[in-house]
Design an enzyme around this catalytic site. Structure first.
Site, PDB file in Angstrom:
ATOM      1  N   GLU A 228     -15.474  31.326   4.263  1.00 53.52           N
ATOM      2  CA  GLU A 228     -15.543  30.734   5.604  1.00 53.52           C
ATOM      3  C   GLU A 228     -16.376  29.506   5.766  1.00 53.52           C
ATOM      4  OE1 GLU A 228     -17.461  32.783   8.824  1.00 53.52           O
ATOM      5  OE2 GLU A 228     -18.425  34.040   7.738  1.00 53.52           O
TER       6      GLU A 228
ATOM      7  N   ASN B 222     -30.463  29.367   1.626  1.00 53.90           N
ATOM      8  CA  ASN B 222     -29.164  30.400   1.346  1.00 53.90           C
ATOM      9  C   ASN B 222     -28.900  31.308   2.641  1.00 53.90           C
ATOM     10  OD1 ASN B 222     -28.562  29.760  -0.924  1.00 53.90           O
ATOM     11  ND2 ASN B 222     -29.462  31.701  -2.058  1.00 53.90           N
TER      12      ASN B 222
ATOM     13  N   ASP C 106     -24.102  32.631  -0.433  1.00 59.31           N
ATOM     14  CA  ASP C 106     -24.418  32.441  -1.970  1.00 59.31           C
ATOM     15  C   ASP C 106     -24.851  33.765  -2.638  1.00 59.31           C
ATOM     16  OD1 ASP C 106     -24.923  31.520  -4.342  1.00 59.31           O
ATOM     17  OD2 ASP C 106     -26.237  29.826  -3.584  1.00 59.31           O
TER      18      ASP C 106
ATOM     19  N   MET D 215     -24.963  27.801  -9.467  1.00 61.31           N
ATOM     20  CA  MET D 215     -23.817  28.284  -9.831  1.00 61.31           C
ATOM     21  C   MET D 215     -22.342  27.701  -9.225  1.00 61.31           C
ATOM     22  SD  MET D 215     -23.575  31.398 -11.310  1.00 61.31           S
ATOM     23  CE  MET D 215     -22.257  31.943 -10.981  1.00 61.31           C
TER      24      MET D 215
ATOM     25  N   ASP E  50     -31.232  36.447  -4.673  1.00 63.82           N
ATOM     26  CA  ASP E  50     -31.551  35.067  -4.420  1.00 63.82           C
ATOM     27  C   ASP E  50     -31.818  34.702  -3.004  1.00 63.82           C
ATOM     28  OD1 ASP E  50     -32.571  32.586  -5.734  1.00 63.82           O
ATOM     29  OD2 ASP E  50     -30.165  31.718  -5.304  1.00 63.82           O
TER      30      ASP E  50
ATOM     31  N   LYS F 286     -33.463  33.278   0.222  1.00 60.69           N
ATOM     32  CA  LYS F 286     -34.232  32.157   0.300  1.00 60.69           C
ATOM     33  C   LYS F 286     -33.613  31.556   1.566  1.00 60.69           C
ATOM     34  CE  LYS F 286     -31.997  29.362  -3.206  1.00 60.69           C
ATOM     35  NZ  LYS F 286     -32.190  28.850  -4.439  1.00 60.69           N
ATOM     36  N   PRO F 287     -34.552  30.714   2.203  1.00 59.95           N
ATOM     37  CA  PRO F 287     -34.128  29.921   3.622  1.00 59.95           C
ATOM     38  C   PRO F 287     -32.901  28.806   3.224  1.00 59.95           C
ATOM     39  CG  PRO F 287     -36.666  29.858   3.417  1.00 59.95           C
ATOM     40  CD  PRO F 287     -36.315  30.568   2.150  1.00 59.95           C
TER      41      PRO F 287
ATOM     42  N   GLY G  62     -25.568  24.119  -6.246  1.00 58.65           N
ATOM     43  CA  GLY G  62     -26.422  24.709  -6.615  1.00 58.65           C
ATOM     44  C   GLY G  62     -26.113  25.007  -8.080  1.00 58.65           C
TER      45      GLY G  62
END
Length: 869
Positions: free
Chosen positions: A92, A141, A154, A25, A136, A138-139, A23
């Site tokens: 994890e 994440n 995330d 980051m 952020d 969203k599906p 992603g």
């Protein structure tokens, strides 16, 4: 990425195994933690920004953000580390698919959607409680585990809000659509208002809309058109796209997505409550069939089913009225037979710092109570200590490692003041039943009673005790007293931690400060004191343990735990006759006590009364025919007494009942080794290590390699064993042997001395233990102290004259001292008692006896078994 971050590379002590995502980051790898032997996820910065200090600071900020959060629906941070110029997060590793992948198959059915929605709102509530907004959401994440648990991850764009109300800046977007734009709240795009928790609520609403319809609420050909739609347009009503969705859910999602933050849900908790009310008002039943899925993933549907049922019960529980309890039962499913039950550690949700300790204590008390009552109905319950020792935290582990057919799972929501618990069929992993009770931390005794009684009904229909449980406090126990007692029991479960044991003592004392006549707290103190001695070898703990037992018995002489602890103290201090009496007294009060059965049998064995020992081991098995623990103990008894084939039968039974339990394979490997079956031994020992690295398997592999004269390789195995358990003197002594015979004799002496030191410390407390005396004699012999060795082995023989291994070790000591005649005599006696000829043949100590006529006659009485091909 840099070469150092390529697959197979090691960062710190993490080996990169697989690249699983990337992603803005960072890049995410699945990695192996080589210290703790588990898979983790590593999140690394991309090469392009590796040297950008502002980005690295932001990355550290993500670590700070995650470190604040501790919730079952949020990924867990293990650490933030740096290797050279590479910063990385250790989190994890979560098995499962993203919600985005799930939505590629179409919208979710409403019951399934509500389960995930409540979990998502709960995760946001926890984050916001710590002043963290995700920014952020969203599906992609959001992960869904195979068991149906939602995990939000995330937090790379999360922004910490100061408690004094720091405002944040909005993101600026170019003319291309980014992956997060469709989920951004209008106030973030307009820049007219500061971003706060309500922005996450909006994003959550968009995710729920997509879950309900299979599509996003806003679309556009460009970033500009998409932004305009978000700011100015209203999305289609959900029911226009999916008529199966209820009007109530449509309204909830619409409110979450309101463009005006002031009209939106003001907190994630408000959203969660409305979702829970929606579940309650619909009176939804547990889901028995999920929507159709492609064949590649259809096997996961039953796992989701169980979590859906549990979560729906949670939702119902959180909106009931005031009262001590309220129970909602799901549909009963037929129970598996035989009924072997494991109670998994209950999970703490929210609450004070001692929440998890209370859950551990509650789990132990529930297990004990179920064991005492359900045995009379043919139900076998795995001891809580065994669940903990085996590291069992899932239904899958419980079935594979413990061989159970039923599993109790539970959680305690300290904020919602409810305990949810369910009974799960271990084979199908489907819910048999699920219930909840209202639970106040101020009245743990009522909670324990309520949950136990209802679990008894779940397991056996209408189980009822035939006699009063002496361990269970009566109704007059003060709530605050019992709360401290349960916390003490919880700390006592971490018996390998001195600090935890000291905390247990403190909690039991707090209970006694409030009620000096509360005998169970004194019994708990006694056990904690004895465990403190076991861990520290500080003899000052022993009289404290004895005194606590005495005081508890004066208050209530019918507490089985008092007599069990006192028996263990007597057993550990070589007072075997007294130990037998106390174990028998404990079993007279509670004939379900596994520790008492094992202790009594091993005490008979120490007294040389093998007939009674075997009888007791077999009686314990009769009480739990479908539980592997009894077979394992009997197998160890047979192996000690040179009945190798009988031992192998028992250990094969252990593997049959618990195919993923390392002990069965490790012990069977040791027996094969004694039988001279090297090929079979190596196969099962390596299978044990493939399940879980364990010091016994490494030690037995070391013995196998030693027997093949591969002494240097054997030393490597023993080194691995002592790394995992540095307190076993026998492994240290074996390591000394491996060093000695591989020519590294400068290393051998320190290993022998370390083993001798451990043994000397143990013998101060248990001076008549023949095994300890034998091991110390071997060490003294190899250190050149032959006179001391002979005195020690002579004392051991007096206490255990019928032990064939002791005769064999005596032969080693005599041969090491140059007395070949005595060595032959002892070898003949050992073999006549059934000791392994394979062990005799391969022992390098007897190298100078190979040409001796009597030795040849001895080893040729039974021809060597050919190696398996």
């Amino acid at each position: 990425m840099s070469a150092r971050a390529s697959l197979g590379a090691v960062l710190g002590h993490y080996r990169l195994l697989e690249r699983v995502g990337q992603g803005g980051m960072g890049v995410v790898y699945r990695a192996r933690d080589e210290h703790l032997q588990r898979d983790v996820a590593l999140k690394l910065l991309p090469d392009a920004v590796m040297h950008d200090q502002s980005v690295r600071r932001r990355f550290r900020q993500e670590a700070l953000t995650l470190a604040r959060l501790n919730h079952s629906n949020i990924e867990t941070l293990y650490g933030f580390e740096t290797d050279g110029n590479i910063d990385f997060l250790v989190v994890e590793y979560i098995h499962g698919d993203t919600l985005a992948s799930a939505l590629e198959r179409g919208p979710l059915r409403e019951p399934e959607l509500l389960v995930y929605a409540i979990q998502l709102a709960s995760a946001l509530e926890e984050a916001h409680r710590h002043d963290v907004i995700h920014r952020d959401l969203k599906p992609s994440n959001i992960l869904i585990t195979p068991e149906g648990q939602l995990k939000m991850f995330d937090f790379g764009l999360a922004r910490l809000l100061s408690r004094v109300g720091e405002s944040t800046t909005t993101a600026t977007y170019g003319q291309t659509i980014t992956g997060t734009l469709p989920y951004i709240a209008p106030e973030q795009l307009s820049g007219m208002q500061s971003v706060d928790a309500r922005s996450d609520v909006y994003s959550c609403g968009v995710v729920l809309y997509e879950m309900a319809t299979g599509r996003r609420p806003y679309n556009g050909d460009s970033a500009a058109s998409l932004i305009r739609a978000i700011l100015e347009s209203e999305p289609n009503a959900i029911r226009l796209l999916n008529s199966a969705i209820s009007p109530e859910l449509d309204r909830v999602v619409g409110k979450a997505m309101d463009k005006d933050p002031g009209l939106r849900y003001q907190t994630a908790r408000e959203l969660k409550v409305d979702l829970q009310r929606l579940v309650s008002s619909q009176k939804l039943q547990p889901i028995t069939q999920t929507r159709k899925q492609p064949s590649a993933i259809r096997t996961r549907s039953w796992r989701r089913t169980r979590w859906l049922a549990m979560a729906l019960i949670v939702a119902l529980a959180l909106v009931v009225g005031v009262g001590i309890r309220r129970i909602v039962r799901s549909q009963y499913l037929p129970l598996s037979s035989p009924k072997v039950v494991a109670v998994l550690p209950f999970e703490a949700v929210g609450g004070p710092g001692e929440s998890q300790v209370l859950c551990r204590g509650l789990t132990d008390l529930l297990t004990t109570r179920l064991t005492q009552v359900s045995k009379q109905y043919g139900v076998e319950v795995v001891p809580a200590s065994e669940v903990r020792t085996q590291g069992v935290n899932s239904v899958k582990d419980a079935r594979e490692k413990l061989g159970v057919t039923l599993v109790v799972e539970g959680s305690w929501d300290f904020n919602g003041k409810q305990v949810l618990y369910s009974l799960v069929d271990a084979k199908s992993r489907r819910n048999v039943n699920a219930e909840f009770v209202n639970a106040s931390v101020d009245d743990v005794l009522s909670v324990e009673r309520e949950v136990t009684d209802n679990l008894l009904k779940m397991v056996g229909g209408e189980l009822r005790p035939k006699k009063q449980d002496a361990n269970r406090p009566n109704g007059s126990a003060r709530p605050d007293t019992y709360q401290y007692y349960v916390q003490g029991v919880g700390y006592l479960q971490e018996y390998e931690s001195v600090s935890s044991l000291e905390s247990a003592v403190a909690m039991f004392h707090s209970a006694l400060d409030r009620d000096p006549s509360f005998a169970p707290a004194l019994a708990g103190s006694a056990e904690a004191y004895w465990q403190l001695f076991q861990e520290t070898k500080d003899e000052s703990w022993i009289p404290k343990a004895v005194e606590a037992c005495r005081r508890a018995a004066e208050l209530n002489d019918k507490l089985p735990s008092v007599h069990t602890t006192l028996a263990l103290i007597n057993r550990g201090t070589s007072k075997y006759e007294d130990a037998v009496k106390e174990f028998q007294r404990a079993l007279a009060l509670d004939d379900t006590n596994d520790a008492a059965y094992r202790g009594l049998a091993s005490t008979y064995e120490a007294l040389g009364n093998n007939a009674e020992a075997e009888k007791t081991y077999r009686y314990a098995i009769e009480q739990r025919k479908d539980y592997w623990g009894g077979y394992s103990a009997l197998g160890a008894f047979y192996a000690t007494n040179a009945r190798y084939e009988d031992a192998a039968i028992q250990f094969r039974k252990v593997i049959e009942l618990a195919p993923q339990n390392v002990r069965g394979y490790t012990n069977l490997g040791a027996v094969y080794l004694l039988q001279g079956k090297s090929h079979e031994a190596e196969e099962v020992l390596r299978q044990s290590l493939s399940i879980q690295p364990n010091y016994r398997a490494y030690a037995n592999l070391g013995t196998l390699l030693f027997s093949e004269n591969r002494h240097a390789e054997a030393a490597t195995m023993f080194e691995k064993a002592v790394q995992l358990n540095e307190r076993d003197p026998r492994v240290w002594r074996n390591l000394g042997d491996a060093y000695y015979w591989s020519g590294e004799r400068s290393k051998a002496a320190p290993a022998y001395q370390h083993a001798a030191n451990l043994l000397t410390s143990q013998l101060k407390i248990s001076p008549k233990d023949p095994k300890l005396l034998m091991e110390l004699a071997l060490c003294k012999s190899m250190l050149g102290k032959q006179k001391e060795a002979l005195e020690l082995i002579g004392s051991a023989a007096q206490y255990s004259p019928s032990d064939p291994e002791l005769q064999f070790r005596s032969a080693e000591i005599y041969e090491q001292g140059g007395d070949h005649v005595k060595a032959i005599e002892k070898l003949q006696r050992a073999v006549s008692m059934g000791y392994s000829l394979a062990d005799v043949r391969r022992d390098p100590t007897f190298e100078q006896l190979r040409g001796d006529r009597r030795y040849k006659q001895l080893v040729e009485e039974v021809p060597p078994q050919p190696a398996a091909k």
